[in-house]
Design a protein around this motif. Structure first.
Motif, PDB file in Angstrom:
ATOM      1  N   GLU A 194       5.487  18.456  -1.094  1.00 33.55           N
ATOM      2  CA  GLU A 194       4.960  17.690  -2.225  1.00 33.55           C
ATOM      3  C   GLU A 194       4.152  16.492  -1.744  1.00 33.55           C
ATOM      4  N   TRP A 195       4.677  15.776  -0.753  1.00 36.06           N
ATOM      5  CA  TRP A 195       3.960  14.619  -0.212  1.00 36.06           C
ATOM      6  C   TRP A 195       2.616  15.021   0.382  1.00 36.06           C
TER       7      TRP A 195
ATOM      8  N   THR B 271       6.629  15.836   7.622  1.00 36.75           N
ATOM      9  CA  THR B 271       7.537  16.908   8.028  1.00 36.75           C
ATOM     10  C   THR B 271       8.910  16.629   7.407  1.00 36.75           C
ATOM     11  N   SER B 272       9.753  17.648   7.392  1.00 38.41           N
ATOM     12  CA  SER B 272      11.098  17.453   6.818  1.00 38.41           C
ATOM     13  C   SER B 272      11.911  16.442   7.634  1.00 38.41           C
ATOM     14  N   LYS B 273      11.625  16.322   8.916  1.00 36.98           N
ATOM     15  CA  LYS B 273      12.341  15.341   9.751  1.00 36.98           C
ATOM     16  C   LYS B 273      12.005  13.916   9.351  1.00 36.98           C
ATOM     17  N   GLN B 274      10.768  13.664   8.941  1.00 39.33           N
ATOM     18  CA  GLN B 274      10.374  12.325   8.510  1.00 39.33           C
ATOM     19  C   GLN B 274      11.027  11.946   7.193  1.00 39.33           C
ATOM     20  N   VAL B 275      11.252  12.926   6.359  1.00 40.68           N
ATOM     21  CA  VAL B 275      11.846  12.686   5.052  1.00 40.68           C
ATOM     22  C   VAL B 275      13.295  12.324   5.256  1.00 40.68           C
TER      23      VAL B 275
ATOM     24  N   GLU C 211       0.809  -1.218   0.000  1.00 43.51           N
ATOM     25  CA  GLU C 211       0.000   0.000   0.000  1.00 43.51           C
ATOM     26  C   GLU C 211       0.840   1.264   0.000  1.00 43.51           C
ATOM     27  N   ARG C 212       2.043   1.207   0.535  1.00 41.92           N
ATOM     28  CA  ARG C 212       2.899   2.392   0.637  1.00 41.92           C
ATOM     29  C   ARG C 212       4.127   2.309  -0.269  1.00 41.92           C
ATOM     30  N   SER C 213       4.234   1.270  -1.080  1.00 46.28           N
ATOM     31  CA  SER C 213       5.431   1.083  -1.908  1.00 46.28           C
ATOM     32  C   SER C 213       5.601   2.161  -2.974  1.00 46.28           C
ATOM     33  N   TRP C 214       4.560   2.915  -3.295  1.00 45.31           N
ATOM     34  CA  TRP C 214       4.659   4.005  -4.252  1.00 45.31           C
ATOM     35  C   TRP C 214       5.607   5.096  -3.767  1.00 45.31           C
ATOM     36  N   LEU C 215       5.884   5.117  -2.456  1.00 44.81           N
ATOM     37  CA  LEU C 215       6.780   6.136  -1.910  1.00 44.81           C
ATOM     38  C   LEU C 215       8.195   6.038  -2.483  1.00 44.81           C
ATOM     39  N   ILE C 216       8.643   4.831  -2.759  1.00 42.48           N
ATOM     40  CA  ILE C 216      10.015   4.633  -3.237  1.00 42.48           C
ATOM     41  C   ILE C 216      10.248   5.340  -4.573  1.00 42.48           C
ATOM     42  N   PRO C 217       9.459   5.067  -5.612  1.00 35.88           N
ATOM     43  CA  PRO C 217       9.691   5.785  -6.870  1.00 35.88           C
ATOM     44  C   PRO C 217       9.378   7.277  -6.759  1.00 35.88           C
ATOM     45  N   PHE C 218       8.453   7.654  -5.886  1.00 38.13           N
ATOM     46  CA  PHE C 218       8.144   9.066  -5.686  1.00 38.13           C
ATOM     47  C   PHE C 218       9.365   9.797  -5.129  1.00 38.13           C
ATOM     48  N   ILE C 219      10.007   9.195  -4.138  1.00 37.57           N
ATOM     49  CA  ILE C 219      11.220   9.768  -3.559  1.00 37.57           C
ATOM     50  C   ILE C 219      12.301   9.893  -4.627  1.00 37.57           C
ATOM     51  N   ASP C 220      12.510   8.829  -5.369  1.00 39.43           N
ATOM     52  CA  ASP C 220      13.525   8.839  -6.427  1.00 39.43           C
ATOM     53  C   ASP C 220      13.270   9.957  -7.427  1.00 39.43           C
ATOM     54  N   GLY C 221      12.024  10.088  -7.842  1.00 37.30           N
ATOM     55  CA  GLY C 221      11.689  11.110  -8.830  1.00 37.30           C
ATOM     56  C   GLY C 221      11.954  12.517  -8.348  1.00 37.30           C
ATOM     57  N   LEU C 222      11.550  12.812  -7.128  1.00 38.54           N
ATOM     58  CA  LEU C 222      11.738  14.167  -6.614  1.00 38.54           C
ATOM     59  C   LEU C 222      13.192  14.471  -6.265  1.00 38.54           C
TER      60      LEU C 222
END
Length: 65
Positions: free
Chosen positions: A47-48, A61-65, A22-33
């Motif tokens: 953006e998130w 938050t920026s700390k989570q990133v 359910e959350r695996s879309w985060l990986i390519p999203f991170i890579d793209g940005l």
């Protein structure tokens, strides 16, 4: 308390980490940005927040990133 990044699941009993489908879309999203656009943690969080909340239904938050 979350022991693994949101795109993964941690099983305490087996001590295994697996992909959270359910959350695996985060990986390519991170890579793209980060790789393609070179944005930093604060802009990343903004953006998130436009498209998703954290698994705990909170704002990023920026700390989570």
């Amino acid at each position: 308390m979350q022991l693994a990044p949101e795109e993964y699941n941690y099983n305490k009993e087996s001590e295994e980490i697996t992909l959270n489908e359910e959350r695996s879309w985060l990986i390519p999203f991170i890579d793209g940005l980060y790789i393609e656009k070179g944005i930093g943690a604060t802009a990343f969080a903004k953006e998130w927040n436009k498209i998703s909340k954290t698994a705990e239904d909170k704002r990023w938050t920026s700390k989570q990133v």
